[in-house]
Design a protein around this motif. Sequence first.
Motif, PDB file in Angstrom:
ATOM      1  N   PHE A 155       0.904  -1.309   0.165  1.00  0.00           N
ATOM      2  CA  PHE A 155       0.531  -0.290  -0.286  1.00  0.00           C
ATOM      3  C   PHE A 155       1.110   1.230   0.062  1.00  0.00           C
ATOM      4  N   ALA A 156       1.906   1.485   0.914  1.00  0.00           N
ATOM      5  CA  ALA A 156       2.620   2.343   0.798  1.00  0.00           C
ATOM      6  C   ALA A 156       3.295   2.786  -0.352  1.00  0.00           C
ATOM      7  N   LEU A 157       4.039   1.870  -1.324  1.00  0.00           N
ATOM      8  CA  LEU A 157       4.508   1.798  -2.398  1.00  0.00           C
ATOM      9  C   LEU A 157       3.404   2.015  -3.379  1.00  0.00           C
ATOM     10  N   ARG A 158       2.029   1.724  -3.310  1.00  0.00           N
ATOM     11  CA  ARG A 158       0.917   2.297  -4.655  1.00  0.00           C
ATOM     12  C   ARG A 158       0.813   3.341  -4.430  1.00  0.00           C
ATOM     13  N   ASN A 159       0.384   3.951  -2.690  1.00  0.00           N
ATOM     14  CA  ASN A 159      -0.300   5.198  -2.510  1.00  0.00           C
ATOM     15  C   ASN A 159       0.611   6.441  -2.438  1.00  0.00           C
ATOM     16  N   ARG A 160       2.222   6.179  -2.349  1.00  0.00           N
ATOM     17  CA  ARG A 160       3.033   6.703  -2.134  1.00  0.00           C
ATOM     18  C   ARG A 160       4.074   7.011  -3.615  1.00  0.00           C
ATOM     19  N   CYS A 161       3.740   5.992  -4.173  1.00  0.00           N
ATOM     20  CA  CYS A 161       4.359   5.980  -5.507  1.00  0.00           C
ATOM     21  C   CYS A 161       3.633   5.869  -6.856  1.00  0.00           C
ATOM     22  N   ALA A 162       2.719   6.591  -6.526  1.00  0.00           N
ATOM     23  CA  ALA A 162       1.809   6.603  -7.546  1.00  0.00           C
ATOM     24  C   ALA A 162       2.619   6.350  -9.287  1.00  0.00           C
ATOM     25  N   MET A 163       1.915   5.613 -10.238  1.00  0.00           N
ATOM     26  CA  MET A 163       2.280   5.443 -11.756  1.00  0.00           C
ATOM     27  C   MET A 163       2.606   6.527 -12.125  1.00  0.00           C
ATOM     28  N   SER A 164       2.923   7.221 -12.708  1.00  0.00           N
ATOM     29  CA  SER A 164       3.257   8.440 -13.804  1.00  0.00           C
ATOM     30  C   SER A 164       4.671   8.351 -14.955  1.00  0.00           C
ATOM     31  N   CYS A 165       4.389   7.794 -15.859  1.00  0.00           N
ATOM     32  CA  CYS A 165       5.958   7.006 -16.849  1.00  0.00           C
ATOM     33  C   CYS A 165       6.391   7.966 -17.027  1.00  0.00           C
ATOM     34  N   GLY A 166       6.117   8.916 -17.485  1.00  0.00           N
ATOM     35  CA  GLY A 166       6.957  10.400 -18.156  1.00  0.00           C
ATOM     36  C   GLY A 166       7.360  11.108 -17.020  1.00  0.00           C
ATOM     37  N   HIS A 205       9.118  13.448  -0.688  1.00  0.00           N
ATOM     38  CA  HIS A 205       9.336  14.439   0.390  1.00  0.00           C
ATOM     39  C   HIS A 205       9.646  13.747   1.539  1.00  0.00           C
ATOM     40  N   ASP A 206       9.643  12.359   1.701  1.00  0.00           N
ATOM     41  CA  ASP A 206      10.342  11.583   2.671  1.00  0.00           C
ATOM     42  C   ASP A 206       9.793  10.520   2.297  1.00  0.00           C
ATOM     43  N   ILE A 207      10.582   9.511   2.628  1.00  0.00           N
ATOM     44  CA  ILE A 207      10.854   7.960   2.918  1.00  0.00           C
ATOM     45  C   ILE A 207      10.232   7.777   4.264  1.00  0.00           C
ATOM     46  N   PRO A 208       9.102   7.654   4.452  1.00  0.00           N
ATOM     47  CA  PRO A 208       8.649   6.587   6.084  1.00  0.00           C
ATOM     48  C   PRO A 208       8.532   5.508   6.155  1.00  0.00           C
ATOM     49  N   PRO A 209       9.169   5.021   7.028  1.00  0.00           N
ATOM     50  CA  PRO A 209       9.018   3.837   7.124  1.00  0.00           C
ATOM     51  C   PRO A 209       8.713   2.464   7.012  1.00  0.00           C
ATOM     52  N   GLU A 210       6.970   2.948   6.841  1.00  0.00           N
ATOM     53  CA  GLU A 210       6.235   2.309   5.580  1.00  0.00           C
ATOM     54  C   GLU A 210       6.662   2.065   4.678  1.00  0.00           C
ATOM     55  N   LEU A 211       6.816   2.883   3.939  1.00  0.00           N
ATOM     56  CA  LEU A 211       7.835   2.601   2.612  1.00  0.00           C
ATOM     57  C   LEU A 211       8.813   2.302   2.523  1.00  0.00           C
ATOM     58  N   GLN A 216      11.465   3.690 -12.100  1.00  0.00           N
ATOM     59  CA  GLN A 216      12.014   4.216 -12.405  1.00  0.00           C
ATOM     60  C   GLN A 216      11.793   5.704 -12.082  1.00  0.00           C
ATOM     61  N   SER A 217      10.341   6.204 -11.973  1.00  0.00           N
ATOM     62  CA  SER A 217      10.118   7.789 -11.860  1.00  0.00           C
ATOM     63  C   SER A 217      10.796   8.093 -10.307  1.00  0.00           C
ATOM     64  N   TYR A 218      10.700   7.097  -9.464  1.00  0.00           N
ATOM     65  CA  TYR A 218      10.795   7.616  -7.945  1.00  0.00           C
ATOM     66  C   TYR A 218      12.140   7.250  -7.726  1.00  0.00           C
ATOM     67  N   GLY A 219      13.707   6.666  -8.776  1.00  0.00           N
ATOM     68  CA  GLY A 219      14.371   6.742  -8.251  1.00  0.00           C
ATOM     69  C   GLY A 219      14.656   5.707  -7.248  1.00  0.00           C
ATOM     70  N   GLU A 244      -2.188  14.058  -6.744  1.00  0.00           N
ATOM     71  CA  GLU A 244      -1.752  13.052  -6.283  1.00  0.00           C
ATOM     72  C   GLU A 244      -0.223  12.058  -5.633  1.00  0.00           C
ATOM     73  N   ILE A 245       0.818  13.004  -6.486  1.00  0.00           N
ATOM     74  CA  ILE A 245       2.013  13.199  -6.873  1.00  0.00           C
ATOM     75  C   ILE A 245       2.507  13.914  -6.338  1.00  0.00           C
ATOM     76  N   LEU A 246       2.144  15.430  -6.456  1.00  0.00           N
ATOM     77  CA  LEU A 246       2.753  16.673  -6.466  1.00  0.00           C
ATOM     78  C   LEU A 246       3.009  16.670  -4.325  1.00  0.00           C
ATOM     79  N   GLN A 247       1.528  15.618  -4.624  1.00  0.00           N
ATOM     80  CA  GLN A 247       1.057  15.638  -2.436  1.00  0.00           C
ATOM     81  C   GLN A 247       2.273  14.989  -1.574  1.00  0.00           C
ATOM     82  N   MET A 248       2.749  14.110  -2.660  1.00  0.00           N
ATOM     83  CA  MET A 248       4.663  13.194  -2.067  1.00  0.00           C
ATOM     84  C   MET A 248       5.547  13.646  -2.142  1.00  0.00           C
ATOM     85  N   GLY A 249       5.500  14.714  -3.852  1.00  0.00           N
ATOM     86  CA  GLY A 249       7.497  14.666  -3.848  1.00  0.00           C
ATOM     87  C   GLY A 249       7.447  15.487  -4.717  1.00  0.00           C
TER      88      GLY A 249
END
Length: 230
Positions: A104-115, A121-127, A170-173, A213-218
């Motif tokens: 869930f953390a990967l899906r919610n915090r790193c939403a797919m946006s291929c391009g 902003h941060d990498i919490p323990p659940e991620l 790829q998107s989130y390095g 959704e993406i701008l909230q996370m990074g």
Amino acid sequence: MYELYIGNKNYSSWSLRPWVLMREREIPFVERLLRFGESSQWKDFGKISPSGKVPCLIDGSTAVWDSLAIAEYLAERHAGIWPADAGARAFARCAAAEMHSGFFALRNRCAMSCGIRVRLHDIPPELTADINRLEMLWTDGLQRFGGPFLVGGTFTAVDAFFAPVAFRIQSYGIALAPAAAAYATRVLKLRSMQEWYAAGLAERFRDEPHEQEILQMGTVIQDLRAPPLN
Ligand SMILES: N[C@@H](CCC(=O)N[C@@H](CS)C(=O)NCC(=O)O)C(=O)O
């Protein structure tokens, strides 16, 4: 001929699963792409798919409206969707189900946006826990079954279930251990994945909820997509 309803290629991670599976297993289908946020397109689709969500596979009068159910439906009709060996098949089904109902953390915090490329902003323990589990699961599959895919020599449904994760990495390095990182690169290099990626980059329609959704996370550090239309 199967019809596969999917969402925008840049964003729709669930759609990518059956699409890449059918392409890699060489199962012909007609692609029907619906753009998120365009209510006129989705109105009629709601009459076809009970959940109103993509992906949805149409086979004559049968609608199959969930990515895991689509994999199982195809497995009843085509060889090679799951591995032939029972042990490998159990592993593959568990891993695909784990992706379907977890991470869930990967899906919610790193939403797919291929391009796009994003600095979180941060990498919490659940991620971190999700990334560690992903690394362990991939490494385990690659070691047990000898690669280059997760349960052996051919691309099966379990690889399709993790294909969107390769775009997220790829998107989130996201840094992974060498074997897991090499697997992600291998999946990204598949011709079908390259085609999906190119089509995603060419999309000029932006869906605001996905963008927000993406701008909230990074922070978006690179946007490789064609310029927006809307
Ligand atoms: N469990 C479903 C999830 C499908 C899903 O959430 N699809 C999203 C797009 S990636 C969707 O259609 N969203 C549109 C909406 O909710 O109206 C599956 O595996 O297919």
